[in-house]
Design a protein around this motif. Sequence first.
Motif, PDB file in Angstrom:
ATOM      1  N   ASP A  63       0.868  -1.176   0.000  1.00  0.00           N
ATOM      2  CA  ASP A  63       0.000   0.000   0.000  1.00  0.00           C
ATOM      3  C   ASP A  63       0.906   1.227   0.000  1.00  0.00           C
ATOM      4  O   ASP A  63       1.582   1.509   1.005  1.00  0.00           O
ATOM      5  CB  ASP A  63      -0.908  -0.016   1.224  1.00  0.00           C
ATOM      6  N   SER A  64       0.943   1.967  -1.107  1.00  0.00           N
ATOM      7  CA  SER A  64       1.889   3.072  -1.243  1.00  0.00           C
ATOM      8  C   SER A  64       1.568   4.227  -0.304  1.00  0.00           C
ATOM      9  O   SER A  64       2.436   5.064  -0.036  1.00  0.00           O
ATOM     10  CB  SER A  64       1.907   3.574  -2.694  1.00  0.00           C
ATOM     11  N   GLN A  65       0.345   4.279   0.238  1.00  0.00           N
ATOM     12  CA  GLN A  65      -0.007   5.363   1.168  1.00  0.00           C
ATOM     13  C   GLN A  65       0.547   5.088   2.565  1.00  0.00           C
ATOM     14  O   GLN A  65       1.163   5.964   3.182  1.00  0.00           O
ATOM     15  CB  GLN A  65      -1.527   5.510   1.245  1.00  0.00           C
ATOM     16  N   SER A  66       0.342   3.853   3.025  1.00  0.00           N
ATOM     17  CA  SER A  66       0.770   3.533   4.389  1.00  0.00           C
ATOM     18  C   SER A  66       2.151   2.884   4.450  1.00  0.00           C
ATOM     19  O   SER A  66       2.772   2.829   5.500  1.00  0.00           O
ATOM     20  CB  SER A  66      -0.251   2.598   5.039  1.00  0.00           C
ATOM     21  N   GLY A  67       2.606   2.343   3.306  1.00  0.00           N
ATOM     22  CA  GLY A  67       3.875   1.635   3.288  1.00  0.00           C
ATOM     23  C   GLY A  67       3.771   0.226   3.837  1.00  0.00           C
ATOM     24  O   GLY A  67       4.797  -0.442   4.027  1.00  0.00           O
ATOM     25  N   GLN A  68       2.562  -0.240   4.084  1.00  0.00           N
ATOM     26  CA  GLN A  68       2.363  -1.566   4.654  1.00  0.00           C
ATOM     27  C   GLN A  68       2.289  -2.615   3.535  1.00  0.00           C
ATOM     28  O   GLN A  68       1.723  -2.373   2.472  1.00  0.00           O
ATOM     29  CB  GLN A  68       1.065  -1.614   5.470  1.00  0.00           C
ATOM     30  N   MET A 104      -8.131  -1.956  -7.141  1.00  0.00           N
ATOM     31  CA  MET A 104      -7.149  -2.010  -8.228  1.00  0.00           C
ATOM     32  C   MET A 104      -5.753  -2.232  -7.680  1.00  0.00           C
ATOM     33  O   MET A 104      -5.364  -1.610  -6.688  1.00  0.00           O
ATOM     34  CB  MET A 104      -7.181  -0.701  -9.047  1.00  0.00           C
ATOM     35  N   ILE A 105      -5.034  -3.128  -8.326  1.00  0.00           N
ATOM     36  CA  ILE A 105      -3.618  -3.370  -8.014  1.00  0.00           C
ATOM     37  C   ILE A 105      -2.829  -3.158  -9.297  1.00  0.00           C
ATOM     38  O   ILE A 105      -3.174  -3.724 -10.336  1.00  0.00           O
ATOM     39  CB  ILE A 105      -3.389  -4.803  -7.487  1.00  0.00           C
ATOM     40  N   ALA A 106      -1.798  -2.349  -9.249  1.00  0.00           N
ATOM     41  CA  ALA A 106      -0.929  -2.129 -10.408  1.00  0.00           C
ATOM     42  C   ALA A 106       0.309  -3.007 -10.259  1.00  0.00           C
ATOM     43  O   ALA A 106       1.016  -2.927  -9.256  1.00  0.00           O
ATOM     44  CB  ALA A 106      -0.537  -0.660 -10.510  1.00  0.00           C
ATOM     45  N   GLU A 107       0.551  -3.851 -11.248  1.00  0.00           N
ATOM     46  CA  GLU A 107       1.704  -4.747 -11.168  1.00  0.00           C
ATOM     47  C   GLU A 107       2.775  -4.318 -12.169  1.00  0.00           C
ATOM     48  O   GLU A 107       2.511  -3.652 -13.168  1.00  0.00           O
ATOM     49  CB  GLU A 107       1.284  -6.191 -11.437  1.00  0.00           C
ATOM     50  N   GLY A 108       4.007  -4.688 -11.861  1.00  0.00           N
ATOM     51  CA  GLY A 108       5.125  -4.396 -12.758  1.00  0.00           C
ATOM     52  C   GLY A 108       5.724  -3.021 -12.576  1.00  0.00           C
ATOM     53  O   GLY A 108       6.493  -2.570 -13.440  1.00  0.00           O
ATOM     54  N   ALA A 109       5.420  -2.335 -11.484  1.00  0.00           N
ATOM     55  CA  ALA A 109       6.004  -1.015 -11.252  1.00  0.00           C
ATOM     56  C   ALA A 109       7.498  -1.157 -10.951  1.00  0.00           C
ATOM     57  O   ALA A 109       7.897  -1.988 -10.128  1.00  0.00           O
ATOM     58  CB  ALA A 109       5.299  -0.310 -10.099  1.00  0.00           C
ATOM     59  N   GLU A 110       8.305  -0.336 -11.600  1.00  0.00           N
ATOM     60  CA  GLU A 110       9.760  -0.424 -11.436  1.00  0.00           C
ATOM     61  C   GLU A 110      10.388   0.894 -11.009  1.00  0.00           C
ATOM     62  O   GLU A 110      11.545   0.903 -10.590  1.00  0.00           O
ATOM     63  CB  GLU A 110      10.397  -0.895 -12.745  1.00  0.00           C
ATOM     64  N   ARG A 111       9.647   2.002 -11.113  1.00  0.00           N
ATOM     65  CA  ARG A 111      10.211   3.313 -10.777  1.00  0.00           C
ATOM     66  C   ARG A 111       9.270   4.057  -9.831  1.00  0.00           C
ATOM     67  O   ARG A 111       8.049   3.882  -9.873  1.00  0.00           O
ATOM     68  CB  ARG A 111      10.424   4.149 -12.048  1.00  0.00           C
ATOM     69  N   GLN A 112       9.854   4.906  -8.997  1.00  0.00           N
ATOM     70  CA  GLN A 112       9.054   5.696  -8.063  1.00  0.00           C
ATOM     71  C   GLN A 112       8.128   6.643  -8.812  1.00  0.00           C
ATOM     72  O   GLN A 112       7.019   6.948  -8.348  1.00  0.00           O
ATOM     73  CB  GLN A 112       9.981   6.486  -7.127  1.00  0.00           C
ATOM     74  N   GLU A 113       8.549   7.074  -9.998  1.00  0.00           N
ATOM     75  CA  GLU A 113       7.709   7.939 -10.823  1.00  0.00           C
ATOM     76  C   GLU A 113       6.373   7.266 -11.127  1.00  0.00           C
ATOM     77  O   GLU A 113       5.318   7.895 -11.124  1.00  0.00           O
ATOM     78  CB  GLU A 113       8.444   8.267 -12.119  1.00  0.00           C
ATOM     79  N   GLN A 114       6.429   5.969 -11.382  1.00  0.00           N
ATOM     80  CA  GLN A 114       5.203   5.232 -11.666  1.00  0.00           C
ATOM     81  C   GLN A 114       4.329   5.133 -10.420  1.00  0.00           C
ATOM     82  O   GLN A 114       3.100   5.288 -10.498  1.00  0.00           O
ATOM     83  CB  GLN A 114       5.563   3.834 -12.187  1.00  0.00           C
ATOM     84  N   VAL A 115       4.964   4.867  -9.310  1.00  0.00           N
ATOM     85  CA  VAL A 115       4.203   4.784  -8.055  1.00  0.00           C
ATOM     86  C   VAL A 115       3.505   6.109  -7.770  1.00  0.00           C
ATOM     87  O   VAL A 115       2.317   6.141  -7.400  1.00  0.00           O
ATOM     88  CB  VAL A 115       5.135   4.399  -6.891  1.00  0.00           C
ATOM     89  N   LEU A 169      -2.400   0.244  -4.321  1.00  0.00           N
ATOM     90  CA  LEU A 169      -1.805  -1.073  -4.143  1.00  0.00           C
ATOM     91  C   LEU A 169      -0.850  -1.334  -5.305  1.00  0.00           C
ATOM     92  O   LEU A 169      -1.273  -1.420  -6.467  1.00  0.00           O
ATOM     93  CB  LEU A 169      -2.879  -2.151  -4.070  1.00  0.00           C
ATOM     94  N   ILE A 170       0.428  -1.475  -4.968  1.00  0.00           N
ATOM     95  CA  ILE A 170       1.486  -1.552  -5.994  1.00  0.00           C
ATOM     96  C   ILE A 170       2.274  -2.844  -5.811  1.00  0.00           C
ATOM     97  O   ILE A 170       2.673  -3.199  -4.697  1.00  0.00           O
ATOM     98  CB  ILE A 170       2.442  -0.345  -5.895  1.00  0.00           C
ATOM     99  N   GLN A 171       2.530  -3.505  -6.935  1.00  0.00           N
ATOM    100  CA  GLN A 171       3.362  -4.709  -6.950  1.00  0.00           C
ATOM    101  C   GLN A 171       4.433  -4.524  -8.020  1.00  0.00           C
ATOM    102  O   GLN A 171       4.142  -4.115  -9.134  1.00  0.00           O
ATOM    103  CB  GLN A 171       2.505  -5.938  -7.277  1.00  0.00           C
ATOM    104  N   GLY A 172       5.689  -4.798  -7.687  1.00  0.00           N
ATOM    105  CA  GLY A 172       6.730  -4.659  -8.704  1.00  0.00           C
ATOM    106  C   GLY A 172       8.113  -4.569  -8.100  1.00  0.00           C
ATOM    107  O   GLY A 172       8.295  -4.520  -6.878  1.00  0.00           O
ATOM    108  N   TYR A 173       9.086  -4.497  -9.003  1.00  0.00           N
ATOM    109  CA  TYR A 173      10.487  -4.460  -8.578  1.00  0.00           C
ATOM    110  C   TYR A 173      10.841  -3.164  -7.864  1.00  0.00           C
ATOM    111  O   TYR A 173      11.905  -3.079  -7.228  1.00  0.00           O
ATOM    112  CB  TYR A 173      11.398  -4.650  -9.794  1.00  0.00           C
TER     113      TYR A 173
END
Length: 509
Positions: free
Chosen positions: A281-286, A458-469, A479-483
């Motif tokens: 979870d990009s908001q809480s970091g959990q 919604m979950i976004a998968e394959g995120a690789e850069r903070q810009e995308q997050v 909700l973010i999933q990726g490298y």
Amino acid sequence: MLRISSVWISLLLFTLPIVASQSLGLWLAKPLANYLLEQKVAEIKQALEERHKELDTALTEQLAQFDFDCGPTDMALLRDPRYYSAHIRLQGLTLASGASCSSLGPGLPIVITTHQDDIRLGNFGLTATPAKFNTEQELVAYYQSGENIAYWVLDNSWSHQLLQHPCANCFYLEFSEQDPEVTTTYFPRGDKTIKSEEGRRSLSFTDPAVLTRQTVWAGKALNQYALQQVRLYGLWAGTLLGVVLTTGYWLLRNYRRSLKGLLQAGLARQQFIPFYQPVVDSQSGQVVGFEALLRWQRGNELIPPGAFIDYAEEQDLILPMTSQLLEKVIADLPQLAPNQWVSVNIVAAHLEQSHLHDLLQRHQWPSPARLTFELTERKPIIDIGAASNQISALQAKGYHFKLDDFGTGYGGFAYLQSLGIRQIKIDKMFVDTIGTDDLKRSVLDATIAFGRESGMEMIAEGAERQEQVDYLQRHGVHLIQGYVYAAPMPLNKLTLWLLAWQQHHSKAA
């Protein structure tokens, strides 16, 4: 689906190149005939050049030594092997006194009478023996020294030999004056009917040294020979290609069959294991959950799913693989936090029949609140009604379903409507468009807008850069999933990663 036996496939792979090569023969025969005509002209031209060079040298040396009296010196010269070569049939002298001699001894009744049709170059001339009974004339070279004449009846058998190769009666050769106004033909050789055949063609070249023109004609016989050659070589090439294709097919077939054997052995040895990739979870970091990704641990070698997943689906091995994966995920769940879920990928076959239902039932309905399933769009669902019934029954048990790779496959919005799925995963292909001019970014924005208005998780998968997050977070996808956070990893490494992640965020807080 119609299945063709391997024997028929082998027969087709072997015969099709042969049939195709024979069909191509009709297209390639004419270019080959043209090439053979060009080669024949080049061959004749080279033979003439060599012949002229040898004759010029021999005749010049010989003429410088003639006494023009048919005496011992002249006879020796006429019979000297250096001058009486393979290019000369016979040679002789006709003297101003009326006497004559030749390489055969006595003078022969060959009278060289120069006339206006002769080809002249200084004291040298070219003429032909008189025509008689429609036979081929001989080419005669002569040299005039005052009233004395030295002559050489040239041996033209070389031209017959050249014209009979590579096929008999395929060429016709004309030797004529370079001046197109003069129509006297001195030296025709070969099948003269070729010149009058339909579809005939010719090539000419000139010999400036003797002011002559040679024309080579070709017709039906050469075309037929070219067609036979093309078909013959096409047969060999087609057969060779057929053997290669058939051999390649059986090698591939055996490889694939051996791969199936390896996969079955891997199932028997429990070699298919889960690798976990965190969902944050990009908001809480959990860390809220994980996707369990199938990996093949074969000894010390870790085989990526791209090397076997598609084939496993074709061979109906994906179902036992998923069963094996799910058993290990269920065993791993107690080592994860109680509020963290794990998502497992399934395919259409799991839902079109009761495979998933039966699998969970055998395990006594394990962890409905923590075990979720992602339905991939890679293969279409044929029986939507059956799949909908299966999902409804499992949702009643507390299990949740996500639509994986949303927007890239067969179902999309139809699956959401028909199957009652309320969670979607935005594919990496769309996430990669963030920060670019890729037109697919409009699809990403439309997908996010649809999910937001429909109340979808919604979950976004394959995120690789903070810009995308950051972009996804601004648009309501948290909700973010990726490298950008972590790569997929086995459970022992995941445990260490989670500890480090918690310590990092505790310090940050």
